[in-house]
Scaffold this active site. Sequence first.
Site, PDB file in Angstrom:
ATOM      1  N   GLY A 126       0.920  -1.299  -0.268  1.00  0.00           N
ATOM      2  CA  GLY A 126      -0.159   0.262  -0.651  1.00  0.00           C
ATOM      3  C   GLY A 126       1.235   1.153   0.171  1.00  0.00           C
ATOM      4  O   GLY A 126       2.132   1.292   0.020  1.00  0.00           O
TER       5      GLY A 126
ATOM      6  N   GLY B 167       2.930   3.518   1.460  1.00  0.00           N
ATOM      7  CA  GLY B 167       3.250   4.127   2.285  1.00  0.00           C
ATOM      8  C   GLY B 167       3.672   5.310   2.786  1.00  0.00           C
ATOM      9  O   GLY B 167       4.415   5.576   3.934  1.00  0.00           O
TER      10      GLY B 167
ATOM     11  N   ASP C   3       9.320   5.182   7.729  1.00  0.00           N
ATOM     12  CA  ASP C   3       9.212   6.913   7.718  1.00  0.00           C
ATOM     13  C   ASP C   3       7.944   7.911   7.360  1.00  0.00           C
ATOM     14  O   ASP C   3       7.794   8.700   7.074  1.00  0.00           O
ATOM     15  CB  ASP C   3      10.132   7.985   8.455  1.00  0.00           C
ATOM     16  CG  ASP C   3      11.067   7.712   6.830  1.00  0.00           C
ATOM     17  OD1 ASP C   3      10.915   7.562   5.454  1.00  0.00           O
ATOM     18  OD2 ASP C   3      11.958   8.642   7.013  1.00  0.00           O
TER      19      ASP C   3
ATOM     20  N   ARG D 171      -2.418  -1.226  -9.421  1.00  0.00           N
ATOM     21  CA  ARG D 171      -0.968  -1.464  -9.748  1.00  0.00           C
ATOM     22  C   ARG D 171      -1.745  -3.427 -10.359  1.00  0.00           C
ATOM     23  O   ARG D 171      -2.636  -4.253  -9.512  1.00  0.00           O
ATOM     24  CB  ARG D 171       0.098  -1.424  -8.605  1.00  0.00           C
ATOM     25  CG  ARG D 171      -0.027  -0.396  -8.790  1.00  0.00           C
ATOM     26  CD  ARG D 171       0.495  -0.498  -6.715  1.00  0.00           C
ATOM     27  NE  ARG D 171       0.788   0.791  -7.457  1.00  0.00           N
ATOM     28  CZ  ARG D 171       1.960   1.888  -6.726  1.00  0.00           C
ATOM     29  NH1 ARG D 171       2.778   1.252  -7.164  1.00  0.00           N
ATOM     30  NH2 ARG D 171       2.061   3.357  -6.655  1.00  0.00           N
TER      31      ARG D 171
ATOM     32  N   ASP E  92       3.886  -5.050  -7.480  1.00  0.00           N
ATOM     33  CA  ASP E  92       3.198  -3.240  -6.703  1.00  0.00           C
ATOM     34  C   ASP E  92       3.842  -2.614  -7.754  1.00  0.00           C
ATOM     35  O   ASP E  92       2.882  -1.006  -7.578  1.00  0.00           O
ATOM     36  CB  ASP E  92       3.614  -3.486  -5.703  1.00  0.00           C
ATOM     37  CG  ASP E  92       4.748  -3.597  -4.899  1.00  0.00           C
ATOM     38  OD1 ASP E  92       5.451  -4.822  -5.197  1.00  0.00           O
ATOM     39  OD2 ASP E  92       5.638  -2.447  -4.442  1.00  0.00           O
ATOM     40  N   ASN E  93       4.929  -2.878  -8.532  1.00  0.00           N
ATOM     41  CA  ASN E  93       5.451  -1.785  -9.504  1.00  0.00           C
ATOM     42  C   ASN E  93       5.565  -2.163 -10.871  1.00  0.00           C
ATOM     43  O   ASN E  93       5.980  -1.748 -11.860  1.00  0.00           O
ATOM     44  CB  ASN E  93       6.732  -2.072  -9.655  1.00  0.00           C
ATOM     45  CG  ASN E  93       6.776  -1.613  -7.527  1.00  0.00           C
ATOM     46  OD1 ASN E  93       6.849  -0.661  -7.353  1.00  0.00           O
ATOM     47  ND2 ASN E  93       8.344  -2.029  -7.585  1.00  0.00           N
TER      48      ASN E  93
ATOM     49  N   ASP F   5       7.217   3.534 -10.238  1.00  0.00           N
ATOM     50  CA  ASP F   5       8.380   3.457  -9.863  1.00  0.00           C
ATOM     51  C   ASP F   5       9.469   3.897  -9.646  1.00  0.00           C
ATOM     52  O   ASP F   5      10.355   2.943  -9.290  1.00  0.00           O
ATOM     53  CB  ASP F   5       7.715   2.354  -8.554  1.00  0.00           C
ATOM     54  CG  ASP F   5       6.575   2.719  -7.337  1.00  0.00           C
ATOM     55  OD1 ASP F   5       5.916   4.058  -7.429  1.00  0.00           O
ATOM     56  OD2 ASP F   5       5.940   2.195  -6.877  1.00  0.00           O
TER      57      ASP F   5
HETATM   58  P1  AMP Z   1       8.361   0.862  -3.102  1.00  0.00           P
HETATM   59  O1  AMP Z   1      10.147  -0.141  -3.537  1.00  0.00           O
HETATM   60  O2  AMP Z   1       8.885   2.300  -3.053  1.00  0.00           O
HETATM   61  O3  AMP Z   1       8.294   0.231  -4.568  1.00  0.00           O
HETATM   62  O4  AMP Z   1       8.089   0.661  -2.078  1.00  0.00           O
HETATM   63  C1  AMP Z   1       7.695  -1.190  -0.966  1.00  0.00           C
HETATM   64  C2  AMP Z   1       6.666  -0.553  -0.688  1.00  0.00           C
HETATM   65  O5  AMP Z   1       7.262   0.251   0.881  1.00  0.00           O
HETATM   66  C3  AMP Z   1       5.465   0.347  -0.197  1.00  0.00           C
HETATM   67  O6  AMP Z   1       4.230  -0.169  -0.200  1.00  0.00           O
HETATM   68  C4  AMP Z   1       5.938   1.314  -0.441  1.00  0.00           C
HETATM   69  O7  AMP Z   1       5.067   2.450   0.584  1.00  0.00           O
HETATM   70  C5  AMP Z   1       6.823   0.960   1.057  1.00  0.00           C
HETATM   71  N1  AMP Z   1       7.924   2.237   1.402  1.00  0.00           N
HETATM   72  C6  AMP Z   1       8.960   2.069   0.268  1.00  0.00           C
HETATM   73  N2  AMP Z   1       9.458   3.372   1.256  1.00  0.00           N
HETATM   74  C7  AMP Z   1       9.044   3.470   2.003  1.00  0.00           C
HETATM   75  C8  AMP Z   1       9.181   4.891   3.304  1.00  0.00           C
HETATM   76  N3  AMP Z   1       9.976   5.725   2.998  1.00  0.00           N
HETATM   77  N4  AMP Z   1       7.943   4.990   4.313  1.00  0.00           N
HETATM   78  C9  AMP Z   1       7.048   3.857   4.188  1.00  0.00           C
HETATM   79  N5  AMP Z   1       7.009   2.966   2.880  1.00  0.00           N
HETATM   80  C10 AMP Z   1       7.478   3.006   2.286  1.00  0.00           C
HETATM   81 MG    MG Z   2       6.333   0.393  -5.292  1.00  0.00          MG
END
Ligand code: AMP
Ligand code: MG
Length: 496
Positions: free
Chosen positions: A94, A96, A129, A187, A256-257, A266
């Site tokens: 989700g 985040g 964060d 996604r 998810d990407n 992403d």
């Molecule tokens: P990503 O690797 O950017 O595709 O993110 C994968 C998952 O990790 C997604 O659910 C993002 O929302 C969550 N996520 C990535 N970075 C953060 C962050 N700094 N704080 C909270 N959630 C994160």
């Molecule tokens: Mg992502």
Amino acid sequence: MDAHNVTFPRFNFDNSFARSLDGFFTPWQAAPATSPRLLKLNHALAAELGLDADALDSEIGAAIFSGNLMPDGASPLAQAYAGHQFGGFSPKLGDGRALLLGEVIDTNQRRRDIQLKGSGRTPFSRGGDGKAALGPVLREYLMGEAMHALGIPTTRALAAVTTGDVVHRETPLPGAVLTRIAASHIRVGTFEYFAARDETDKIRQLADYAIARHYPEVRGAQNPYLAFFLAVANAQAALIAHWMNVGFIHGVMNTDNMTISGETIDYGPCAFMDAHAPGTVFSSIDTQGRYAYANQPPIANWNLARLAETLIPLVDDNAEQSVRLLTDTLTSFSSMYETYWLSETRAKIGLATAEGGDLDLVNGLLATMEQAGADHTLVFRRLSLAALGDSAAAQILFGEPTAFNAWAGRWHARLERESVAPNERAQRMDRINPIYIARNHKVEEALAAAVERDDLTPFTALLELVSNPYDEIEGKEDFSSPAPMSPVPYQTFCGT
Ligand code: AMP
Ligand code: MG
């Protein structure tokens, strides 16, 4: 600021996701940013979205794009999704660190999401964060715009702001927020979220929504959900073919990407490769090379299989029959991909027609490039000169040119079987083979200047060139050349 002279920018929100998909998100607010500063506003994109770019290029714009000020009509929310990350399933990912503000209908009547990325914690943040650091925000801005200019479907950057807050990664870094525009943020992982919970009604609701939004033409099909799956597979086949042809490596092709719309999304540890090498991996976390350059088509296929699994209850009441239909459809992915890829590669080597031996011909070139470690982008770009009879510039990229010369002999014979004026052919090739891509060392230079010295000049210069990737500019050879030889291989980091 004189409040009386300020025009408050209007967004024509029409938030269909918030309106029609209750249960697919959590309404949420951005965390306050201490002192938002607008670093970059994409004026052309703002205009396309029907927004007043001049009004947004202001403190009010900085407040909006940091999440401090919600424009009228926004319905900020964090979307739920799951995903297979490096092959392993996470049932709850989700948004985040992102907030969907809503959707606007752009000046071409297309529905576009406006999302803030880096706007603070949400119920989906788990241990994170919720923030983003400036480097990754600028990287996503640049890569998305570069891909868009290359004619590749992609999310785009509307704005980048710094928040004035410090984000802690390995070192303290300036915090930032990216405003991202997408056809939608649905996604493969959005479907997986509800499939993992056996919520068939929700999967159907989501599929109906995605069909209406992205593939309305499939509604008339005999089996609309199967036709929907085929449409997504087709969009992904076209997308990955584009990636391969420009030497783009996404780096984290988790489910998810991967979008349902067929846009690239992403931009994390992504990069363009210099030397043509199928095994190229840049991401520091991709230790097994799962998302290596040459693996991208089979990985897209794998991701689509995960989507297909979620659609089993929709396609037919008989699960076995459903699996059979979906499997048959998925089987067509590789031929769709090959077709897109070959027709684009043909054009890259200057061919206007198709012949049976073309696949062998283009594979011959790629094998020669691989063997010589020749620069992917420059070889194709310089073929336009070679097509005009001046092979020197292309030849030099191969070091010892025997293999290339042998290939060029076959190629010239093939070109001669087409009645196309050489100049016209060369011009066409220069409109499809870029001279400027976002080269890794240039990207790093630009991000370092912005992050370490608060200097956006190199970023702006690089953005300008990759936004016009086919127009060679004298004196900018530095931007079209591969990185100087380095003893350590280039690595990218997720930078979340
Ligand atoms: P990503 O690797 O950017 O595709 O993110 C994968 C998952 O990790 C997604 O659910 C993002 O929302 C969550 N996520 C990535 N970075 C953060 C962050 N700094 N704080 C909270 N959630 C994160
Ligand atoms: Mg992502």
